[in-house]
Design a protein around this motif. Structure first.
Motif, mmCIF file in Angstrom:
data_model
loop_
_atom_site.group_PDB
_atom_site.id
_atom_site.type_symbol
_atom_site.label_atom_id
_atom_site.label_comp_id
_atom_site.label_asym_id
_atom_site.label_seq_id
_atom_site.Cartn_x
_atom_site.Cartn_y
_atom_site.Cartn_z
ATOM 1 N N UNK A 147 9.987 2.432 -8.007
ATOM 2 C CA UNK A 147 9.944 0.969 -8.046
ATOM 3 C C UNK A 147 8.582 0.510 -8.529
ATOM 4 N N UNK A 148 8.550 -0.240 -9.642
ATOM 5 C CA UNK A 148 7.289 -0.759 -10.167
ATOM 6 C C UNK A 148 6.882 -2.015 -9.410
ATOM 7 N N UNK A 200 7.423 11.292 3.395
ATOM 8 C CA UNK A 200 7.968 11.584 2.070
ATOM 9 C C UNK A 200 6.856 11.799 1.052
ATOM 10 N N UNK A 201 5.609 11.682 1.467
ATOM 11 C CA UNK A 201 4.483 11.686 0.538
ATOM 12 C C UNK A 201 4.060 13.113 0.187
ATOM 13 N N UNK A 202 4.831 13.695 -0.711
ATOM 14 C CA UNK A 202 4.579 15.045 -1.229
ATOM 15 C C UNK A 202 3.898 14.902 -2.579
ATOM 16 N N UNK A 203 2.645 15.333 -2.678
ATOM 17 C CA UNK A 203 1.878 15.246 -3.915
ATOM 18 C C UNK A 203 1.890 16.555 -4.699
ATOM 19 N N UNK A 204 2.867 17.393 -4.400
ATOM 20 C CA UNK A 204 2.976 18.666 -5.093
ATOM 21 C C UNK A 204 2.564 19.851 -4.250
ATOM 22 N N UNK A 205 2.104 19.593 -3.006
ATOM 23 C CA UNK A 205 1.746 20.702 -2.116
ATOM 24 C C UNK A 205 2.405 20.526 -0.751
ATOM 25 N N UNK A 232 2.473 7.153 -6.349
ATOM 26 C CA UNK A 232 1.486 8.195 -6.692
ATOM 27 C C UNK A 232 2.074 9.584 -6.420
ATOM 28 N N UNK A 233 2.724 9.749 -5.285
ATOM 29 C CA UNK A 233 3.293 11.059 -4.957
ATOM 30 C C UNK A 233 4.415 11.429 -5.930
ATOM 31 N N UNK A 234 5.171 10.453 -6.379
ATOM 32 C CA UNK A 234 6.247 10.727 -7.348
ATOM 33 C C UNK A 234 5.666 11.195 -8.677
ATOM 34 N N UNK A 235 4.656 10.495 -9.160
ATOM 35 C CA UNK A 235 4.028 10.877 -10.430
ATOM 36 C C UNK A 235 3.360 12.246 -10.307
ATOM 37 N N UNK A 236 2.767 12.538 -9.144
ATOM 38 C CA UNK A 236 2.110 13.834 -8.932
ATOM 39 C C UNK A 236 3.107 14.987 -9.017
ATOM 40 N N UNK A 237 4.372 14.705 -8.733
ATOM 41 C CA UNK A 237 5.413 15.741 -8.811
ATOM 42 C C UNK A 237 6.171 15.675 -10.146
ATOM 43 N N UNK A 238 5.677 14.871 -11.076
ATOM 44 C CA UNK A 238 6.309 14.788 -12.382
ATOM 45 C C UNK A 238 7.558 13.940 -12.424
ATOM 46 N N UNK A 253 0.809 -1.210 0.000
ATOM 47 C CA UNK A 253 0.000 0.000 0.000
ATOM 48 C C UNK A 253 0.843 1.260 0.000
ATOM 49 N N UNK A 254 1.884 1.266 0.810
ATOM 50 C CA UNK A 254 2.731 2.462 0.862
ATOM 51 C C UNK A 254 3.629 2.581 -0.366
ATOM 52 N N UNK A 255 3.931 1.463 -1.032
ATOM 53 C CA UNK A 255 4.668 1.571 -2.298
ATOM 54 C C UNK A 255 3.791 2.261 -3.335
ATOM 55 N N UNK A 256 2.476 1.966 -3.305
ATOM 56 C CA UNK A 256 1.537 2.668 -4.184
ATOM 57 C C UNK A 256 1.493 4.155 -3.859
#
Length: 451
Positions: free
Chosen positions: A196-197, A393-398, A185-191, A178-181
């Motif tokens: 890790x897939x 570490x879960x920064x979604x851009x804000x 998600x947070x990485x993609x949200x920041x471009x 769950x936390x890998x997801x």
């Protein structure tokens, strides 16, 4: 039923978010492993608070969250499907891209007026997904025709703080998955690219052919057809209360030093020492008969114990080990001896043991077994460790969260505890333990925590 303060809603919209690209037809039916089917049918509830006022428009922020979610669900496609019964009547994961439930809400109150993080159980988003939300809730296909594995709600408060609630069904993913997801998600949200897939090869957790099961039932489980075990009377009508204990990195190191002294099995891990310390504190606070038995259940990640097993495996790869002693011994024994009890129970979880448990699940039938925790509320303890999950570490851009943890009700299930990192990110931990009122008050008094 758990009560909570309902927010004053200014606006609320729920939608389904599907993967940006369709899932391959050959991945439509994903069979659960024995470890998935043997786990609790609950949702893992996570709450992330971003209390620094957000400058960007809420619609822009939500748009980025949904767009990045669409992208990451291409990799994490099981979360966009539905849990349903297969042709054989056994639960399976239908990866049909139906989509995750996503609710965006704006409320009139500030986060403080709403009740802070303790009240966030009331903004999980489960109701929008037509799922009950009544505390420690079990979600099975006996009650629901199908179950969405991922439910999300993002809430904007009057003070411009943001609450992001994420809930995934435990049958689909354990905490590591769950936390890998969430991290992806947070990485993609920041471009950024995904670090890790996920590895979706659930057959890696299948039983062996031919199976070599354990000779008897593991003590952590019970076969439904077996003779009911004697257990201590629960207190179903008594209120529960949470107690929060903070341990600094220095205090954790002191526990490790104390546990290593006089022990020929040390040094022990931080997790073992924290568990031993908590077991002693809770057992003493409960004021039990000294001759009664008490147990602690340790949750282990099999990825680190199985040979040549992928660390990015997505699914359930957790196993529980049980240590047992008398109440008097746990109260009286030095920390090193209590730590050794826990260490010895964990030490037995080898690759061969885990494979034998999976074989036993398969041979016995997961529909015929339940977790063996009859006295969890009054005598036993189940701590779960989120200490090394990337919560902060879960920064979604804000920005990074100012608080993150389990989004459990203030009166959670008695006997359960959560060990999480603190917002200070300095190695300290926040331990949240749920107890019946008398034990909770005794523990608060013993530790001088106040009301």
């Amino acid at each position: 039923m758990v009560s909570f303060k309902a927010p004053t809603i200014k606006s609320c919209v729920t939608s389904l978010v599907s993967p940006e690209l369709p899932t391959a037809p050959e991945n439509l039916h994903l069979a659960f492993s024995p470890a998935d089917l043997a786990d609790l049918r609950i949702f893992t509830p996570v709450i992330l608070l971003y209390e620094t006022p957000v400058d960007s428009e809420f619609e822009t922020l939500v748009g980025n969250l949904k767009d990045s979610l669409r992208k990451v669900l291409v990799e994490y496609y099981p979360l966009a499907g539905r849990i349903a019964k297969g042709e054989n009547g056994v639960a399976e994961l239908l990866c049909d891209d139906r989509g995750a439930y996503f609710t965006q809400m704006v409320v009139e109150e500030t986060l403080e007026e709403f009740g802070g993080r303790d009240a966030c159980f009331g903004i999980m988003g489960m109701g929008a997904a037509n799922l009950k939300c009544e505390g420690f809730q079990v979600y099975t296909l006996n009650e629901y025709k199908e179950i969405p594995p991922l439910v999300i709600q993002v809430t904007l408060f009057k003070c411009k703080a943001i609450a992001l609630a994420v809930n995934w069904h435990h049958e689909v993913a354990d905490g590591v998955s769950g936390f890998s997801f969430l991290k992806a998600w947070s990485e993609v949200a920041r471009g950024l690219p995904i670090t890790s897939s996920p590895d979706h090869r659930r057959h890696l957790m299948s039983a062996r052919l031919p199976p070599h099961p354990l000779e008897g039932c593991p003590p952590e489980y019970r076969v439904l057809s077996a003779q009911p075990q004697e257990h201590h009377a629960q207190k179903p009508t008594q209120s529960r209360k949470k107690v929060e204990i903070t341990l600094s990195e220095e205090e954790i190191q002191q526990l490790k030093k104390q546990a290593a002294e006089g022990s020929d099995s040390g040094p022990f891990t931080s997790g073992v020492c924290i568990s031993a310390h908590l077991w002693k504190l809770v057992t003493a606070a409960r004021g039990l008969n000294r001759d009664d038995s008490t147990s602690i259940f340790s949750v282990l990640d099999g990825r680190t114990r199985m040979k040549d097993f992928p660390m990015n495996y997505f699914g359930n790869c957790i196993f529980v080990r049980k240590a047992v002693s008398s109440v008097g011994d746990i109260v009286d024994m030095p920390l090193c001896q209590v730590a050794k009890l826990i260490h010895d129970s964990i030490h037995g979880a080898t690759d061969d043991y885990i494979r034998s448990v999976l074989d036993w699940f398969e041979v016995t039938g997961t529909q015929n077994i339940v977790h063996n925790r009859p006295s969890i509320g009054t005598h036993d303890l189940l701590p779960t460790f989120w200490r090394f999950f990337p919560i902060y570490e879960l920064d979604f851009g804000f920005g990074k969260p100012t608080y993150g943890g389990r989004n459990s009700p203030p009166a959670g299930a008695a006997g359960f505890a959560a060990v999480s990192p603190t917002p200070s990110r300095d190695g300290s931990v926040l331990i949240t333990v749920y107890l019946y009122l008398d034990a909770a008050d005794a523990l608060i008094s013993e530790l001088g925590l106040g009301c």
